[in-house]
Motif scaffolding. Sequence first.
Motif, PDB file in Angstrom:
ATOM      1  N   ARG A   1      -5.781  -0.987 -10.482  1.00 35.50           N
ATOM      2  CA  ARG A   1      -7.244  -0.845 -10.514  1.00 35.50           C
ATOM      3  C   ARG A   1      -7.822  -2.139 -11.062  1.00 35.50           C
ATOM      4  NH1 ARG A   1      -8.943   4.577 -13.238  1.00 35.50           N
ATOM      5  NH2 ARG A   1      -8.739   5.388 -11.105  1.00 35.50           N
ATOM      6  N   GLY A   2      -8.807  -2.708 -10.400  1.00 34.61           N
ATOM      7  CA  GLY A   2      -9.305  -4.030 -10.792  1.00 34.61           C
ATOM      8  C   GLY A   2     -10.275  -3.995 -11.946  1.00 34.61           C
TER       9      GLY A   2
ATOM     10  N   ARG B   1      -3.612  -2.808  -5.284  1.00 36.25           N
ATOM     11  CA  ARG B   1      -2.775  -2.055  -4.347  1.00 36.25           C
ATOM     12  C   ARG B   1      -2.303  -0.760  -4.999  1.00 36.25           C
ATOM     13  NH1 ARG B   1       2.727  -2.177  -5.334  1.00 36.25           N
ATOM     14  NH2 ARG B   1       3.513  -3.771  -6.783  1.00 36.25           N
ATOM     15  N   TYR B   2      -1.702   0.107  -4.175  1.00 39.08           N
ATOM     16  CA  TYR B   2      -1.179   1.364  -4.679  1.00 39.08           C
ATOM     17  C   TYR B   2       0.102   1.155  -5.483  1.00 39.08           C
ATOM     18  CZ  TYR B   2      -4.293   3.573  -1.266  1.00 39.08           C
ATOM     19  OH  TYR B   2      -5.381   3.968  -0.547  1.00 39.08           O
TER      20      TYR B   2
ATOM     21  N   SER C   1      -8.131  -5.170  -1.079  1.00 39.45           N
ATOM     22  CA  SER C   1      -7.741  -3.964  -1.790  1.00 39.45           C
ATOM     23  C   SER C   1      -7.234  -2.939  -0.797  1.00 39.45           C
ATOM     24  CB  SER C   1      -8.940  -3.404  -2.559  1.00 39.45           C
ATOM     25  OG  SER C   1      -8.632  -2.142  -3.118  1.00 39.45           O
ATOM     26  N   GLU C   2      -6.426  -2.004  -1.279  1.00 41.27           N
ATOM     27  CA  GLU C   2      -5.972  -0.915  -0.423  1.00 41.27           C
ATOM     28  C   GLU C   2      -6.870   0.312  -0.536  1.00 41.27           C
ATOM     29  OE1 GLU C   2      -1.390  -1.541   0.547  1.00 41.27           O
ATOM     30  OE2 GLU C   2      -1.687  -0.584  -1.401  1.00 41.27           O
TER      31      GLU C   2
ATOM     32  N   GLY D   1       0.762  -3.053   0.899  1.00 40.97           N
ATOM     33  CA  GLY D   1       1.863  -2.652   0.030  1.00 40.97           C
ATOM     34  C   GLY D   1       2.809  -1.709   0.748  1.00 40.97           C
ATOM     35  N   ASN D   2       3.812  -1.227   0.018  1.00 37.29           N
ATOM     36  CA  ASN D   2       4.787  -0.318   0.623  1.00 37.29           C
ATOM     37  C   ASN D   2       4.599   1.122   0.144  1.00 37.29           C
ATOM     38  OD1 ASN D   2       5.678  -0.492  -1.980  1.00 37.29           O
ATOM     39  ND2 ASN D   2       7.646  -1.473  -1.517  1.00 37.29           N
ATOM     40  N   VAL D   3       3.468   1.399  -0.520  1.00 39.36           N
ATOM     41  CA  VAL D   3       3.135   2.742  -0.968  1.00 39.36           C
ATOM     42  C   VAL D   3       1.766   3.082  -0.392  1.00 39.36           C
ATOM     43  CG1 VAL D   3       2.687   4.243  -2.956  1.00 39.36           C
ATOM     44  CG2 VAL D   3       4.437   2.464  -3.110  1.00 39.36           C
TER      45      VAL D   3
END
Length: 479
Positions: free
Chosen positions: A307-308, A333-334, A375-376, A406-408
């Motif tokens: 979270r930014g 990202r997640y 962002s995701e 990302g990978n999530v």
Amino acid sequence: MKTALPLFVLFLCFDLYNTFYYPTKPELSSLPTYSIIDYGAKGDGRTLNTKAINLAIAQANANGGGIVLVPTGSFLSGAFQVTGKNIYLQIEGEIIASDDASDYYCLPSVTSDTGPCDYPFIALLNGTNVGILGSGSVNGGANSPPGHLVAQYLPESNYLVPKGWNLPNCSGYSCRPKLLVIRDCLQVTIHRVSLLNSPLWTVTIINSHYVSFDEVTVAGDRRWPNNDGIDPISGSFITIQNSNISTGDDGICLITHTHEDIHDVLVRNCTLASTSAALKVSSFESIATGRIYHVLFENCKISDTNRGLAVVPRWGSSRIEDIQFSNIELETRYFSELWWGNAEPIHITGMDASASNLWTGSISDIRFVNITGRSENGIIVVGQAQRSELSHITFDGLNILIDRFGNVSRPCHDWRPSRPPQIFAAPVNGVYISFSDFIDFRNSVVKFGEPHQTYYGACLNLTATAYHVDTRGFDCSQI
């Protein structure tokens, strides 16, 4: 629709920031030096040097001040305090925190969040013109060396479960030492030193004023919970600049737990990475009535973070106002669901932590200026139906790309801690606004990247409880 503020009002707002604390380095040339070696310390990484360090500090105090030198070497120590006037700890080697609970003491805490006691490794207490300087480091030992103080590793979440310490008057996650507590101090300088691998919060600032962090490194294992970087709880004229912060938990968190205010805080020219929130403002305590105001975060870079920028009070009745985030580049990202947050670049929520821990304060006059990045997930602005206020939020020069990299993938709304449901599936909207009033967009752009994800939602999702939202300066495109 709310009419945009006239330019002269904007200029007036920015001019207020001339009142921040711009510290100068303390003049130390006239202070004598007291090497801990001269008091029996051994830098072999095995000898406990608490007594030698305390003797050197006591001698400096007896002579009206001085520099307590930790030379090259690895110096194991139990907890110790720096008090008095004109006392500076100069670290050129490494101080290693003992992992023996009997080497720590209870310092009464001001927050139930970490229990009735803090157990600081180093405490700056009741000092004037005090600090920690040098090119060396303080190492709290959390997963350093690998596996140290670790109870379990959860590979599916890439998460380390810390060992509990046999400390009195604590329970659960609070049974761990903090690395550095600054309390009831005036004119504090933390310069160049590295603060590493704290078992719990790395730096806690309580009722201290004119505090400077410059060229400081704060680093902890990104898989380690509750190792926040720098947490001002109360105080004023706090400057954090030119520093590097990488932690599992929040990077910099202004969080009121008491009736005392946090104000005139300047954070600039910092790089941050966090598995939680990089820059955060919050309130969490039944007696948290202290205001948080006149705060500027500027010229920061946030990368590989959950979270930014977050304004997330959950308990108390404080007023959070006059806060600006400007010229910030971010990437969110997640991460695993064990971490609070859901890849939001900006997250503003004011909610009750639970049915008994209520948020009855206000969030107002929060400004986001020239925030760019990818962002995701999208931007969240959500208040609650009764008892509190969330209003007058400005986005000016926003440029966010929502993309999957990302990978999530777990798109949801994450309100933790909150009343149920705390976390639930939801589409990724460009901006989601609910139970909020007077929200302005100026020169702001949100884009959705390719390929299109099935969980993408609307560019702008305004619920029936989003009032006076001016979208004339908002542009969004979606494949």
